[in-house]
Design a protein around this motif. Structure first.
Motif, PDB file in Angstrom:
ATOM      1  N   ARG A   1       0.718  -1.086   0.129  1.00 43.12           N
ATOM      2  CA  ARG A   1       0.012  -0.136   0.074  1.00 43.12           C
ATOM      3  C   ARG A   1       0.721   1.176  -0.089  1.00 43.12           C
ATOM      4  O   ARG A   1       0.475   2.183  -0.559  1.00 43.12           O
TER       5      ARG A   1
ATOM      6  N   ALA B   1       0.967   4.148  -2.789  1.00 44.47           N
ATOM      7  CA  ALA B   1       0.937   5.424  -2.436  1.00 44.47           C
ATOM      8  C   ALA B   1       1.941   6.459  -3.051  1.00 44.47           C
ATOM      9  O   ALA B   1       1.871   7.513  -3.574  1.00 44.47           O
TER      10      ALA B   1
ATOM     11  N   GLU C   1       1.060   6.121   3.416  1.00 45.12           N
ATOM     12  CA  GLU C   1      -0.504   5.922   2.944  1.00 45.12           C
ATOM     13  C   GLU C   1      -1.108   7.376   3.497  1.00 45.12           C
ATOM     14  O   GLU C   1      -2.161   7.585   2.865  1.00 45.12           O
TER      15      GLU C   1
ATOM     16  N   GLU D   1      -1.109  13.121  -1.412  1.00 44.57           N
ATOM     17  CA  GLU D   1      -0.064  13.247  -2.486  1.00 44.57           C
ATOM     18  C   GLU D   1       0.449  14.629  -2.827  1.00 44.57           C
ATOM     19  O   GLU D   1       1.514  14.547  -3.355  1.00 44.57           O
TER      20      GLU D   1
END
Length: 104
Positions: free
Chosen positions: A9, A13, A71, A75
């Motif tokens: 994950r 990410a 995570e 972003e």
């Protein structure tokens, strides 16, 4: 015990924050897209050498990767940090001054 799903994950990410497809990342690391997909989906854990290669392609390193819960980092914040890393010391000072003004 290492949690393959968590590593996967976090890799996904980080890749998405870098605006890379799994194919683009695979090309950078010189492996198949399905190989990257296996890691991201938690079906496999990369060995340390492969993980270092992947992280290098994503402009990070092992210590940063394992010290940050990627995570939960938005972003846009990852992208901002990457941009700031490319600035000269003088430009970083000016940016910091600007951000202080905007914040107030």
């Amino acid at each position: 015990m290492i949690d393959s799903k968590n590593i996967g994950r976090q890799l996904r990410a980080l890749r998405k924050a870098k605006n890379l497809t799994s194919q683009e990342l695979a090309d950078k690391v010189n492996v198949s897209q399905s190989y990257i997909s296996r890691f991201e989906n938690g079906r496999a854990i990369p060995d340390i050498d492969m993980l270092e290669r992947i992280l290098h392609a994503l402009d990070t390193n092992l210590s940063s990767f394992f010290s940050t819960d990627i995570e939960n980092v938005p972003e846009d914040l990852i992208q901002l940090i990457d941009t700031v890393k490319t600035l000269s010391p003088e430009a970083r000072i000016k940016l910091n001054e600007f951000l202080k003004i905007v914040k107030d």
